[in-house]
Enzyme design. Structure first.
Site, PDB file in Angstrom:
ATOM      1  N   ASN A  11       0.865  -1.183   0.000  1.00  0.00           N
ATOM      2  CA  ASN A  11       0.000   0.000   0.000  1.00  0.00           C
ATOM      3  C   ASN A  11       0.898   1.229   0.000  1.00  0.00           C
ATOM      4  O   ASN A  11       1.459   1.591   1.029  1.00  0.00           O
ATOM      5  CB  ASN A  11      -0.912  -0.019   1.240  1.00  0.00           C
ATOM      6  CG  ASN A  11      -1.773   1.237   1.330  1.00  0.00           C
ATOM      7  OD1 ASN A  11      -1.841   2.030   0.383  1.00  0.00           O
ATOM      8  ND2 ASN A  11      -2.417   1.423   2.474  1.00  0.00           N
ATOM      9  N   LYS A  13       0.091   4.285  -0.356  1.00  0.00           N
ATOM     10  CA  LYS A  13      -0.532   5.515   0.161  1.00  0.00           C
ATOM     11  C   LYS A  13      -0.274   6.659  -0.835  1.00  0.00           C
ATOM     12  O   LYS A  13      -0.317   6.415  -2.042  1.00  0.00           O
ATOM     13  CB  LYS A  13      -0.029   5.793   1.576  1.00  0.00           C
ATOM     14  CG  LYS A  13      -0.185   4.543   2.471  1.00  0.00           C
ATOM     15  CD  LYS A  13       0.028   4.762   3.919  1.00  0.00           C
ATOM     16  CE  LYS A  13      -0.178   3.449   4.661  1.00  0.00           C
ATOM     17  NZ  LYS A  13      -0.034   3.569   6.120  1.00  0.00           N
ATOM     18  N   HIS A  97      -9.536   1.260   4.950  1.00  0.00           N
ATOM     19  CA  HIS A  97      -8.259   1.496   5.634  1.00  0.00           C
ATOM     20  C   HIS A  97      -8.487   2.531   6.743  1.00  0.00           C
ATOM     21  O   HIS A  97      -9.276   3.458   6.586  1.00  0.00           O
ATOM     22  CB  HIS A  97      -7.213   1.999   4.630  1.00  0.00           C
ATOM     23  CG  HIS A  97      -5.821   1.992   5.189  1.00  0.00           C
ATOM     24  ND1 HIS A  97      -5.373   2.963   6.061  1.00  0.00           N
ATOM     25  CD2 HIS A  97      -4.796   1.119   5.039  1.00  0.00           C
ATOM     26  CE1 HIS A  97      -4.119   2.685   6.401  1.00  0.00           C
ATOM     27  NE2 HIS A  97      -3.753   1.569   5.809  1.00  0.00           N
ATOM     28  N   GLU A  99      -6.877   4.973   7.622  1.00  0.00           N
ATOM     29  CA  GLU A  99      -6.640   6.364   7.210  1.00  0.00           C
ATOM     30  C   GLU A  99      -7.854   6.923   6.467  1.00  0.00           C
ATOM     31  O   GLU A  99      -8.095   8.130   6.481  1.00  0.00           O
ATOM     32  CB  GLU A  99      -5.354   6.438   6.368  1.00  0.00           C
ATOM     33  CG  GLU A  99      -4.118   6.234   7.243  1.00  0.00           C
ATOM     34  CD  GLU A  99      -2.887   5.731   6.506  1.00  0.00           C
ATOM     35  OE1 GLU A  99      -2.860   5.754   5.261  1.00  0.00           O
ATOM     36  OE2 GLU A  99      -1.936   5.303   7.200  1.00  0.00           O
ATOM     37  N   GLU A 167      -5.184  -4.708  10.726  1.00  0.00           N
ATOM     38  CA  GLU A 167      -4.183  -3.653  10.892  1.00  0.00           C
ATOM     39  C   GLU A 167      -4.497  -2.871  12.165  1.00  0.00           C
ATOM     40  O   GLU A 167      -5.307  -1.923  12.129  1.00  0.00           O
ATOM     41  CB  GLU A 167      -4.229  -2.668   9.719  1.00  0.00           C
ATOM     42  CG  GLU A 167      -3.742  -3.189   8.408  1.00  0.00           C
ATOM     43  CD  GLU A 167      -3.197  -2.048   7.530  1.00  0.00           C
ATOM     44  OE1 GLU A 167      -2.039  -2.143   7.118  1.00  0.00           O
ATOM     45  OE2 GLU A 167      -3.920  -1.067   7.282  1.00  0.00           O
ATOM     46  N   GLY A 173       2.519   2.730  10.876  1.00  0.00           N
ATOM     47  CA  GLY A 173       3.460   3.859  10.881  1.00  0.00           C
ATOM     48  C   GLY A 173       4.236   3.950  12.184  1.00  0.00           C
ATOM     49  O   GLY A 173       4.777   5.008  12.522  1.00  0.00           O
ATOM     50  N   SER A 212       3.694  -1.716  10.302  1.00  0.00           N
ATOM     51  CA  SER A 212       5.144  -1.728  10.553  1.00  0.00           C
ATOM     52  C   SER A 212       5.815  -3.060  10.198  1.00  0.00           C
ATOM     53  O   SER A 212       6.713  -3.523  10.903  1.00  0.00           O
ATOM     54  CB  SER A 212       5.441  -1.347  12.013  1.00  0.00           C
ATOM     55  OG  SER A 212       4.954  -0.051  12.276  1.00  0.00           O
TER      56      SER A 212
END
Ligand code: 13P
Length: 252
Positions: A11, A13, A97, A99, A167, A173, A212
């Site tokens: 991904n 992003k 996701h 985000e 996730e 991150g 991560s």
């Protein structure tokens, strides 16, 4: 259900900033895919790179979108529709996701997207995960509810077009992934939710992990964490590391 390959999804992003860089990453990975037999690798670039990268995809290299709109067509300025994706060879779409959820995507929107992606014959990579953990295990119920809401009214025949990406938000991150032991517990839990709620056999839906992931933890996350693959953010932009991660997963 048919036996399927393991999955490593990159991904990207909102990266990289140039198409040239994007092509380089795909090129390096492609050159190193010759010995990869049991793993499908999916690149999820920003929309603008889907068409130029589509020609480079072949064999076990596939293209995915990071999101899209479930409406068929119409006045939705700035949006890209699911229906527009298959013509560019897009096979996977990430849905829900964290985000995107953070930008206001609700469980209802996620559910509509899962239905739309799967009805078009693409595979939905459905992201779930808690923002933090508590001593009473309430995060387990949170993840269960996210799954049930995302898959509401999805016909059973569509389940072969679903991947659950666990996730945990606190591991995205971050400096470190979650431990393989904790992942193992979660993968058993998700399998039980799928079995109890939809009578899905334990290998009927692939469960992958994201947060991560790197070349140091990839192997044990898949093996000891008992998952079918990985959803990789930052390290999918580092072609050498990504190639190593793919090899480690394929060796499991
Ligand atoms: P990182 O691998 O950069 O933590 O990102 C994980 C992620 O959000 C993948 O979808």
């Amino acid at each position: 259900m048919k036996k399927v390959k393991k999955l490593v999804v990159g991904n990207w992003k909102m990266n990289p900033v140039s198409l040239e860089e994007a092509r380089k990453i795909v090129g390096t990975v492609k050159r190193n895919m010759k010995n990869i037999k049991r793993t499908e690798v999916v690149f999820c670039p920003p929309f603008v790179y889907l068409s130029p990268l589509s020609k480079a995809m072949k064999g076990s290299l596939s293209l995915g979108a990071q999101d899209a709109n479930s409406e068929t067509a119409g006045p939705f300025t700035g949006e890209v529709g699911h229906l527009q994706l298959p013509q560019f060879g897009v096979k996977y779409v990430i849905v829900g996701h964290s985000e995107r959820r953070n930008m206001g995507e609700t469980d209802e929107i996620v559910n509509k997207k899962v239905q739309s992606v799967t009805s078009l014959g693409m595979t939905a990579i459905v992201c779930v995960g808690e923002s933090s953990r508590d001593a009473n295990g309430e995060y387990l119920d949170f993840v269960k509810q996210q799954i049930l809401k995302a898959l509401k009214d999805v016909p059973k025949k569509s389940f072969e077009n679903i991947v659950i990406a666990y996730e945990p938000i606190w591991a995205i991150g971050a400096k470190q992934a979650m431990t393989s032991l904790d992942l193992h517990e979660m993968s058993i839990f998700i399998k039980k939710v799928l079995k109890d709620s939809y009578s899905i056999a334990s290998d009927g839906v692939r469960i992958i992990y994201g947060g991560s992931v790197d070349r140091v933890n990839a192997s044990s996350l898949v093996k000891e964490g008992n998952v079918s693959g990985l959803l990789v953010g930052r390290q999918s932009l580092e072609s050498k590391d990504f190639v190593e991660i793919i090899n480690l997963v394929d060796a499991q």
